[in-house]
Write a protein that holds these residues in place. Structure first.
Motif, PDB file in Angstrom:
ATOM      1  N   SER A 143      -9.059   1.689  -3.404  1.00 23.19           N
ATOM      2  CA  SER A 143      -8.257   1.112  -4.485  1.00 23.19           C
ATOM      3  C   SER A 143      -9.116   0.781  -5.705  1.00 23.19           C
ATOM      4  CB  SER A 143      -7.502  -0.124  -4.003  1.00 23.19           C
ATOM      5  OG  SER A 143      -8.387  -1.163  -3.682  1.00 23.19           O
ATOM      6  N   TYR A 157      -4.131   6.339   0.934  1.00 19.65           N
ATOM      7  CA  TYR A 157      -3.419   5.085   1.172  1.00 19.65           C
ATOM      8  C   TYR A 157      -2.577   5.167   2.442  1.00 19.65           C
ATOM      9  CZ  TYR A 157      -4.656   3.300  -3.483  1.00 19.65           C
ATOM     10  OH  TYR A 157      -5.324   2.853  -4.589  1.00 19.65           O
ATOM     11  N   ALA A 180       1.353   4.210  -2.924  1.00 20.14           N
ATOM     12  CA  ALA A 180       1.264   5.655  -2.683  1.00 20.14           C
ATOM     13  C   ALA A 180       2.491   6.388  -3.230  1.00 20.14           C
ATOM     14  CB  ALA A 180       1.105   5.932  -1.189  1.00 20.14           C
ATOM     15  N   TRP A 234       0.839  -1.210   0.000  1.00 24.95           N
ATOM     16  CA  TRP A 234       0.000   0.000   0.000  1.00 24.95           C
ATOM     17  C   TRP A 234       0.871   1.257   0.000  1.00 24.95           C
ATOM     18  CZ3 TRP A 234      -4.385  -0.652  -1.915  1.00 24.95           C
ATOM     19  CH2 TRP A 234      -5.215  -1.729  -1.587  1.00 24.95           C
ATOM     20  N   LEU A 258      -9.507   0.696   2.412  1.00 21.43           N
ATOM     21  CA  LEU A 258      -8.401   0.556   1.461  1.00 21.43           C
ATOM     22  C   LEU A 258      -8.880  -0.118   0.181  1.00 21.43           C
ATOM     23  CD1 LEU A 258      -5.429  -0.517   3.758  1.00 21.43           C
ATOM     24  CD2 LEU A 258      -5.391   1.381   2.124  1.00 21.43           C
ATOM     25  N   THR A 315      -3.544   2.999   5.638  1.00 21.93           N
ATOM     26  CA  THR A 315      -2.551   1.982   6.006  1.00 21.93           C
ATOM     27  C   THR A 315      -2.169   2.132   7.471  1.00 21.93           C
ATOM     28  OG1 THR A 315      -1.710   1.873   3.746  1.00 21.93           O
ATOM     29  CG2 THR A 315      -0.259   1.076   5.482  1.00 21.93           C
TER      30      THR A 315
END
Length: 132
Positions: free
Chosen positions: A87, A65, A19, A15, A83, A69
């Motif tokens: 995404s 992100y 980013a 993740w 997330l 995260t």
């Protein structure tokens, strides 16, 4: 993160890599501004407007992100869902932009991150908090 199982650590790395990669990609486009203008046959103002839009969207995705995260590492199950939703929106945005090598790498990073985010060991790790 030391107590996190390997799939969680891999997911977190993916993740964050997504980013960073998204930000580097958009920075690279600014350095290739002339090439973008040459390929698209757009005016300088159109290219600038396009790149500003891409930059704003990239920063929003990268920030989302990073923040999600961090929440995921704090064992927040909602962050795992968020997330995934972010995404999917990101993948739709990428498909809207078109095919490029950078977009394919981003799609690959996202897909692999989703796989590790939803592995059973990750779910167990998140469930341990609810059991305590």
């Amino acid at each position: 993160m030391n107590d996190a199982p390997k799939p969680v650590r891999i997911a977190v790395g993916l993740w964050l890599a997504t980013a960073v990669f998204v930000l580097f990609t958009v920075v690279g486009l600014w350095f290739q501004r002339g090439h973008v203008q040459e390929l698209t046959k757009w005016s300088s103002d159109q290219v600038t407007s396009f790149l500003v839009t891409l930059t704003v969207v990239a920063v929003i995705f990268a920030a989302a992100y990073a923040w999600l995260t961090r929440a995921f590492l704090r064992r927040k199950n909602w962050a795992r869902v968020a997330l995934s939703v972010i995404s999917i929106v990101h993948m739709i945005w990428i498909l809207f932009l078109g095919v490029s090598a950078a977009n394919l790498v981003t799609l690959l990073l996202i897909c692999v991150a989703i796989v590790f985010t939803w592995q059973s060991r990750t779910a167990q790790w998140l469930a341990e908090v609810r059991e305590q």
